[in-house]
Motif scaffolding. Structure first.
Motif, PDB file in Angstrom:
ATOM      1  N   ASP A  11     -23.091 -50.341  16.420  1.00 49.53           N
ATOM      2  CA  ASP A  11     -21.958 -49.583  16.932  1.00 49.53           C
ATOM      3  C   ASP A  11     -20.948 -50.527  17.582  1.00 49.53           C
ATOM      4  OD1 ASP A  11     -22.707 -46.772  16.433  1.00 49.53           O
ATOM      5  OD2 ASP A  11     -24.395 -47.207  17.782  1.00 49.53           O
TER       6      ASP A  11
ATOM      7  N   SER B  87     -32.183 -44.927  23.487  1.00 56.05           N
ATOM      8  CA  SER B  87     -31.062 -43.976  23.488  1.00 56.05           C
ATOM      9  C   SER B  87     -31.485 -42.518  23.495  1.00 56.05           C
ATOM     10  CB  SER B  87     -30.171 -44.207  22.251  1.00 56.05           C
ATOM     11  OG  SER B  87     -29.610 -45.497  22.246  1.00 56.05           O
ATOM     12  N   ILE B  88     -32.751 -42.261  23.193  1.00 62.03           N
ATOM     13  CA  ILE B  88     -33.209 -40.888  22.986  1.00 62.03           C
ATOM     14  C   ILE B  88     -34.199 -40.495  24.086  1.00 62.03           C
ATOM     15  CG2 ILE B  88     -34.285 -39.305  21.365  1.00 62.03           C
ATOM     16  CD1 ILE B  88     -31.610 -40.575  20.411  1.00 62.03           C
TER      17      ILE B  88
ATOM     18  N   THR C 104     -19.673 -44.611  23.109  1.00 60.41           N
ATOM     19  CA  THR C 104     -20.312 -43.735  22.131  1.00 60.41           C
ATOM     20  C   THR C 104     -21.069 -44.604  21.137  1.00 60.41           C
ATOM     21  OG1 THR C 104     -18.328 -43.715  20.727  1.00 60.41           O
ATOM     22  CG2 THR C 104     -18.541 -41.958  22.368  1.00 60.41           C
ATOM     23  N   PHE C 105     -22.248 -44.151  20.756  1.00 60.17           N
ATOM     24  CA  PHE C 105     -23.133 -44.955  19.924  1.00 60.17           C
ATOM     25  C   PHE C 105     -23.699 -44.092  18.790  1.00 60.17           C
ATOM     26  CE2 PHE C 105     -23.165 -46.418  24.301  1.00 60.17           C
ATOM     27  CZ  PHE C 105     -22.793 -47.757  24.164  1.00 60.17           C
ATOM     28  N   PRO C 106     -22.848 -43.703  17.829  1.00 61.42           N
ATOM     29  CA  PRO C 106     -23.291 -42.753  16.812  1.00 61.42           C
ATOM     30  C   PRO C 106     -24.420 -43.259  15.932  1.00 61.42           C
ATOM     31  CG  PRO C 106     -21.126 -43.650  16.267  1.00 61.42           C
ATOM     32  CD  PRO C 106     -21.425 -44.065  17.672  1.00 61.42           C
TER      33      PRO C 106
ATOM     34  N   GLY D  53     -32.568 -41.455  16.942  1.00 60.70           N
ATOM     35  CA  GLY D  53     -32.869 -40.042  17.048  1.00 60.70           C
ATOM     36  C   GLY D  53     -33.720 -39.532  15.896  1.00 60.70           C
ATOM     37  N   SER D  54     -33.684 -40.247  14.759  1.00 55.11           N
ATOM     38  CA  SER D  54     -34.508 -39.894  13.604  1.00 55.11           C
ATOM     39  C   SER D  54     -35.880 -40.550  13.660  1.00 55.11           C
ATOM     40  CB  SER D  54     -33.793 -40.309  12.308  1.00 55.11           C
ATOM     41  OG  SER D  54     -32.543 -39.655  12.187  1.00 55.11           O
TER      42      SER D  54
ATOM     43  N   HIS E 132     -26.741 -45.504  16.797  1.00 55.17           N
ATOM     44  CA  HIS E 132     -27.937 -45.448  17.641  1.00 55.17           C
ATOM     45  C   HIS E 132     -28.470 -44.017  17.731  1.00 55.17           C
ATOM     46  CE1 HIS E 132     -26.861 -49.491  19.040  1.00 55.17           C
ATOM     47  NE2 HIS E 132     -28.058 -49.561  19.608  1.00 55.17           N
ATOM     48  N   GLN E 133     -27.570 -43.068  17.961  1.00 48.49           N
ATOM     49  CA  GLN E 133     -28.000 -41.683  18.107  1.00 48.49           C
ATOM     50  C   GLN E 133     -28.654 -41.174  16.828  1.00 48.49           C
ATOM     51  OE1 GLN E 133     -27.970 -39.576  20.868  1.00 48.49           O
ATOM     52  NE2 GLN E 133     -27.539 -41.493  21.937  1.00 48.49           N
ATOM     53  N   PHE E 134     -28.061 -41.497  15.674  1.00 52.53           N
ATOM     54  CA  PHE E 134     -28.647 -41.033  14.424  1.00 52.53           C
ATOM     55  C   PHE E 134     -29.957 -41.750  14.126  1.00 52.53           C
ATOM     56  CE2 PHE E 134     -29.341 -42.034   9.936  1.00 52.53           C
ATOM     57  CZ  PHE E 134     -29.717 -40.765   9.497  1.00 52.53           C
TER      58      PHE E 134
END
Length: 212
Positions: free
Chosen positions: A152, A57-58, A160-162, A169-170, A164-166
């Motif tokens: 998600d 995702s990133i 939208t995949f909040p 992304g971390s 996954h993004q968090f």
């Protein structure tokens, strides 16, 4: 020692995430003709029980072969819900029976939704609130496992995949489509190792857990 198999078998025609490649097996060599059995495999990197590397995702995120495998083997905390999970409903911190103040690298959220893996209901699974994901990260988790298609929402072509993004992304890792989590105690040992697929975004895994 009791061992638990946490992976769904991979086979042609099995359930997949909407839009993912279908699973196909093709005979390449046979014992009668060639003296050895070899099978060609075709399936996506997110087939069955699998992990998501950050690059899923990133942009420019770590790929599967770059992951720290030490994160994927060792102590795990398995968090049960206070009440039965409902379709397409969010799971927040208040829905969990308990969350230890300090978590190991691996934490799993149990919904029991693996029972629907072979039915259309699998796409209407409950999902994790990003606030809960943030709390688990703050308490030390780096690998987030779920027994659903995704942490998600999946239904109605969610785009939208909040979580996954968090999480990715971390720099964390997500594991999806685990099974048999309802059989596990709060604390177990777990191994969720992927194939070392160079430059790729995910991999099927053979996930196992054991308790002394």
């Amino acid at each position: 020692m009791t061992m638990f198999d946490l992976s769904h078998p991979i086979y042609p025609g099995m359930p997949i995430y909407p839009g993912d490649p279908q699973v196909e097996f093709d005979s390449a060599l046979t014992i009668p003709a060639d003296g050895a059995e070899v099978t060609g495999l075709h399936f996506g990197t997110h087939t069955g029980t699998h992990l998501d590397a950050p690059s899923h995702s990133i942009p420019n995120g770590q790929t599967v072969d770059q992951l720290d495998v030490a994160l994927l083997h060792g102590s795990a905390t398995v968090l049960q819900l206070r009440h039965e999970a409902a379709a397409e409903q969010p799971i927040g911190r208040d829905n969990l029976a308990q969350i230890p103040n300090q978590l190991p690298n691996i934490v799993c959220i149990v919904t029991g939704w693996d029972q629907y893996f072979h039915t259309p209901q699998r796409e209407r699974h409950p999902y994790i609130e990003v606030g809960l994901a943030e709390l688990l990260w703050q308490r030390g988790a780096r690998v987030l496992g779920v027994d659903t298609l995704s942490p998600d929402p999946t239904a109605e072509a969610a785009d939208t995949f909040p979580v996954h993004q968090f999480w990715l992304g971390s720099g964390g890792i997500i594991v999806e489509n685990l099974r048999n989590l309802t059989k596990l105690p709060l604390q177990v040992q777990m191994s969720i190792l992927p194939l070392s697929l160079q430059g790729l975004d995910g991999s099927p895994i053979r996930a196992i857990a054991w308790a002394p």
